[in-house]
Design an enzyme around this catalytic site. Structure first.
Site, mmCIF file in Angstrom:
data_model
loop_
_atom_site.group_PDB
_atom_site.id
_atom_site.type_symbol
_atom_site.label_atom_id
_atom_site.label_comp_id
_atom_site.label_asym_id
_atom_site.label_seq_id
_atom_site.Cartn_x
_atom_site.Cartn_y
_atom_site.Cartn_z
ATOM 1 N N LYS A 64 15.911 62.414 -29.275
ATOM 2 C CA LYS A 64 16.337 63.810 -29.444
ATOM 3 C C LYS A 64 17.702 63.867 -30.116
ATOM 4 C CE LYS A 64 18.596 66.680 -26.858
ATOM 5 N NZ LYS A 64 19.372 67.390 -27.897
ATOM 6 N N GLY B 156 26.926 60.390 -26.038
ATOM 7 C CA GLY B 156 27.400 61.757 -25.869
ATOM 8 C C GLY B 156 28.583 61.761 -24.922
ATOM 9 N N SER B 157 28.786 62.883 -24.254
ATOM 10 C CA SER B 157 29.981 63.014 -23.418
ATOM 11 C C SER B 157 29.827 62.247 -22.103
ATOM 12 C CB SER B 157 30.230 64.494 -23.129
ATOM 13 O OG SER B 157 29.097 65.030 -22.472
ATOM 14 N N THR B 158 30.942 61.882 -21.533
ATOM 15 C CA THR B 158 30.935 61.171 -20.246
ATOM 16 C C THR B 158 30.309 62.059 -19.166
ATOM 17 O OG1 THR B 158 32.815 59.818 -20.858
ATOM 18 C CG2 THR B 158 32.471 60.152 -18.500
ATOM 19 N N GLU B 159 30.596 63.357 -19.255
ATOM 20 C CA GLU B 159 30.058 64.289 -18.248
ATOM 21 C C GLU B 159 28.524 64.257 -18.238
ATOM 22 O OE1 GLU B 159 31.278 68.181 -19.323
ATOM 23 O OE2 GLU B 159 30.166 69.112 -17.668
ATOM 24 N N GLY C 107 26.627 61.913 -19.585
ATOM 25 C CA GLY C 107 26.227 60.540 -19.237
ATOM 26 C C GLY C 107 26.137 60.368 -17.730
ATOM 27 N N CYS D 227 34.240 59.544 -31.286
ATOM 28 C CA CYS D 227 34.415 59.044 -29.918
ATOM 29 C C CYS D 227 35.563 58.051 -29.842
ATOM 30 C CB CYS D 227 33.126 58.400 -29.431
ATOM 31 S SG CYS D 227 32.455 57.233 -30.624
ATOM 32 N N GLU E 31 39.571 64.268 -23.603
ATOM 33 C CA GLU E 31 39.076 64.095 -24.970
ATOM 34 C C GLU E 31 39.020 65.478 -25.627
ATOM 35 O OE1 GLU E 31 34.912 63.012 -25.435
ATOM 36 O OE2 GLU E 31 35.462 61.569 -26.972
HETATM 37 P P1 NAD Z 1 27.046 66.063 -25.188
HETATM 38 O O1 NAD Z 1 27.075 65.095 -24.069
HETATM 39 O O2 NAD Z 1 27.329 67.487 -24.897
HETATM 40 O O3 NAD Z 1 25.637 66.033 -25.918
HETATM 41 C C1 NAD Z 1 25.092 64.826 -26.410
HETATM 42 C C2 NAD Z 1 23.603 64.957 -26.448
HETATM 43 O O4 NAD Z 1 23.119 65.083 -25.120
HETATM 44 C C3 NAD Z 1 23.084 66.185 -27.201
HETATM 45 O O5 NAD Z 1 21.922 65.813 -27.898
HETATM 46 C C4 NAD Z 1 22.749 67.158 -26.068
HETATM 47 O O6 NAD Z 1 21.735 68.069 -26.408
HETATM 48 C C5 NAD Z 1 22.259 66.212 -25.011
HETATM 49 N N1 NAD Z 1 22.349 66.688 -23.630
HETATM 50 C C6 NAD Z 1 23.135 67.670 -23.113
HETATM 51 N N2 NAD Z 1 22.921 67.771 -21.786
HETATM 52 C C7 NAD Z 1 21.995 66.843 -21.457
HETATM 53 C C8 NAD Z 1 21.388 66.448 -20.236
HETATM 54 N N3 NAD Z 1 21.686 67.023 -19.085
HETATM 55 N N4 NAD Z 1 20.490 65.428 -20.267
HETATM 56 C C9 NAD Z 1 20.198 64.798 -21.423
HETATM 57 N N5 NAD Z 1 20.733 65.136 -22.608
HETATM 58 C C10 NAD Z 1 21.635 66.145 -22.624
HETATM 59 O O7 NAD Z 1 28.036 65.457 -26.273
HETATM 60 P P2 NAD Z 1 28.358 66.037 -27.701
HETATM 61 O O8 NAD Z 1 29.348 67.131 -27.518
HETATM 62 O O9 NAD Z 1 27.130 66.281 -28.479
HETATM 63 O O10 NAD Z 1 29.036 64.764 -28.379
HETATM 64 C C11 NAD Z 1 30.341 64.483 -28.229
HETATM 65 C C12 NAD Z 1 30.541 63.385 -27.218
HETATM 66 O O11 NAD Z 1 29.851 62.216 -27.626
HETATM 67 C C13 NAD Z 1 31.986 62.987 -27.113
HETATM 68 O O12 NAD Z 1 32.345 62.848 -25.770
HETATM 69 C C14 NAD Z 1 32.024 61.642 -27.835
HETATM 70 O O13 NAD Z 1 33.078 60.826 -27.439
HETATM 71 C C15 NAD Z 1 30.691 61.084 -27.517
HETATM 72 N N6 NAD Z 1 30.310 60.040 -28.486
HETATM 73 C C16 NAD Z 1 30.310 58.729 -28.075
HETATM 74 C C17 NAD Z 1 29.984 57.715 -28.969
HETATM 75 C C18 NAD Z 1 30.007 56.272 -28.538
HETATM 76 O O14 NAD Z 1 29.473 55.440 -29.263
HETATM 77 N N7 NAD Z 1 30.595 55.952 -27.411
HETATM 78 C C19 NAD Z 1 29.626 58.043 -30.272
HETATM 79 C C20 NAD Z 1 29.623 59.381 -30.666
HETATM 80 C C21 NAD Z 1 29.961 60.377 -29.741
#
Ligand code: NAD
Length: 493
Positions: free
Chosen positions: A198, A250-253, A255, A306, A403
């Site tokens: 996704k 994605g975000s730590t929250e 995750g 990130c 962040e």
């Molecule tokens: P996000 O966590 O809000 O969303 C990431 C993805 O998760 C999106 O596709 C979103 O639709 C999905 N999502 C949201 N809630 C979900 C849930 N409950 N269950 C499963 N999927 C869900 O993050 P974002 O705002 O899209 O991205 C920014 C974040 O990503 C930043 O914190 C950044 O540091 C991190 N990031 C990390 C890396 C890495 O390699 N460590 C790389 C790029 C981005």
């Protein structure tokens, strides 16, 4: 002295500014967008069973680009079923055959590189220079790299057999949509797994365009499936009982929420999460190079990175000089139309992200840090934020801890190596760090003691498919890239 030499810079000695106004240089390649995209399941675009779509908006001008299908439980289930059916054939193919598909995908992506770069920029807001010179070529490089591994899997873990896991569920963010997708698909497919992925809700378009490439490459149906939607769809992908492994960026929250959702299952996981990297400049560093590295570290992709160097730690003896050079440098950054080839900072990805940046910057001012923003006209339509520096930042300020994921740099100072290490590590995150110094021994010590998955020395934001990337602490676990990245998609026998 020419008239403008004082104008923008407001001080003598700076010879850039509006001395060199560039004419607009828009990239004009056709991104070949469809007005509406279905889900990509079992090798075809299909209508969502929810019957619902949502808009993907160009953040540079707030215009709708396309309608994207919203996947619900029945759609995610259909995608997993297609992937499970495809797994037997795909995993049984000799590695060299799987490699041929990956090579084909890489080459087809190169063929359509300009079109993809424009689509990525329109969908996400990043400058065309970056999507053209970084995102798309690097995505192709990941497919090439993993194509090369596919027939050499006996060397992934010498002496043991590396077997695929099955169907893997993957969820990716919006900051590097195509590149994150390539990071996820490359190792999973090379190893013989099938995928349900996704993309992020604001940036699904290049994934769906890549689905066209998968069709052209004649990838067997079901090996890769794309389901689109927001967090709820993501939770369905992560929680599906057929997933042998889930990989999340994605975000730590979020995750943490996924880990809570999957606690008690035997699901394998990779988590690539947030960061708050320290970029550390010592007094013996080549200062002009360091200033370029700091600018690249925080303003690349509007700071939606990130591993962005969002906390600058400067050695006190050079702090004033570094800050003054930085201010001069950011006075000449061009903020505006992401499709213009001269643009340095494009659009913020969404209104929600712009609001988050604005809130955190306001907290910095409220808590007593000193804000600097160069005079910087912003387009009237679209989501934009000027490059921003904060001095007089303390470790307790929110802008030093959270962040921001925007073009905002928090500057702190240090006196000794130990203090630099302590401050750099004083964060729940641990994704990356940068060290600028002339001393090799200091680089070695710092790279040993900094708790960060990547430590760059006298450079920043350098990536290569052969180099594993990933975090410590709340930045996650697992690696992407290199041999280590492949191992995260394998069962060792
Ligand atoms: P996000 O966590 O809000 O969303 C990431 C993805 O998760 C999106 O596709 C979103 O639709 C999905 N999502 C949201 N809630 C979900 C849930 N409950 N269950 C499963 N999927 C869900 O993050 P974002 O705002 O899209 O991205 C920014 C974040 O990503 C930043 O914190 C950044 O540091 C991190 N990031 C990390 C890396 C890495 O390699 N460590 C790389 C790029 C981005």
């Amino acid at each position: 002295m020419p008239r403008n030499r004082r104008n923008r810079a407001g001080r003598a000695g700076l010879i850039f500014g509006d001395l060199w106004e560039f004419d607009p240089a828009p990239e004009t390649a056709d991104p070949k967008l469809k007005p509406r995209y279905g889900l990509f399941i079992n090798g075809s675009f299909v209508r969502p069973r929810t019957g619902r779509h949502f808009d993907s908006v160009n953040p540079a001008n707030e215009r709708k680009l396309a309608e994207i299908a919203l996947a619900g439980p029945a759609d995610v289930d259909a995608a997993y079923q297609a992937a499970s059916r495809a797994f037997r054939g795909w995993s049984a193919l000799p590695g060299r055959e799987r490699g041929k598909y990956l090579f084909r995908i890489a080459r087809l992506l190169q063929d359509r590189a300009r079109e993809f770069a424009v689509a990525e920029t329109m969908d996400g807001g990043k400058p065309i220079r970056e999507s053209r010179d970084f995102d798309v070529p690097m995505a192709a490089a990941h497919f090439f790299y993993h194509a090369g591994w596919a027939d050499k899997l006996e060397y992934v873990a010498p002496g043991r057999r590396a077997a695929p896991l099955g169907v893997v569920g993957q969820v990716i963010p919006w900051n590097f949509p195509l590149l994150m997708l390539a990071w996820k698909l490359g190792p999973a497919l090379a190893m013989g797994n099938c995928v349900v992925l996704k993309p992020a809700e604001t940036t699904s378009i290049t994934a769906l365009k890549l689905a066209e490439i998968l069709q052209d490459a004649e990838l067997p149906p079901g090996v890769v499936n794309f389901v689109t939607g927001a967090g709820e769809t993501g939770a369905l992908v992560m929680g599906h009982p057929s997933a042998a492994k889930v990989a999340f960026t994605g975000s730590t929250e979020v995750g943490k929420a996924i880990m809570r959702q999957l606690a008690g299952t035997d699901r394998r996981m990779t988590m690539e999460l947030g960061g708050k990297a320290a970029n550390i400049v010592f007094d013996d560093a080549p200062i002009d190079q360091a200033v370029e590295g700091i600018v690249n570290g925080i303003f690349f992709n509007q700071g939606h990175v990130c591993c962005a160097g969002s906390r600058l730690l400067v050695h006190e003896p050079v702090a004033e000089r570094v800050v003054s050079k930085l201010k001069n440098r950011i006075r000449v950054l061009r903020v505006g139309d992401p499709l213009d080839k001269n643009t340095d900072l494009g659009a913020i990805n969404s209104r929600a992200q712009l609001d988050k940046i604005t809130r955190l910057v306001a907290s910095g001012v409220r808590e007593g840090a000193v804000k600097f923003q160069p005079p910087c006209p912003l387009p009237e339509k679209g989501f934009y934020f000027p490059p921003t520096l904060f001095t007089k930042v303390t470790q307790s300020h929110r802008i030093a801890r959270e962040e921001i994921f925007g073009p905002v740099l928090s500057i702190l100072t240090f006196r000794t190596v130990d203090e630099a290490i302590e401050k750099a590590n004083n964060t729940p995150y641990g994704l990356s760090a940068g060290v600028w110094t002339d001393k090799g021994s200091r680089i070695l010590r710092m790279s040993t003691e900094l708790k960060a998955g990547v430590v760059w020395a006298n450079t920043f934001n350098k990536f290569d498919p052969s180099s594993p990337f990933g975090g410590y602490k709340e930045s996650g676990f697992g690696r992407e890239g290199g041999r280590q990245g492949l191992l995260d998609y394998a069962r060792l026998e």
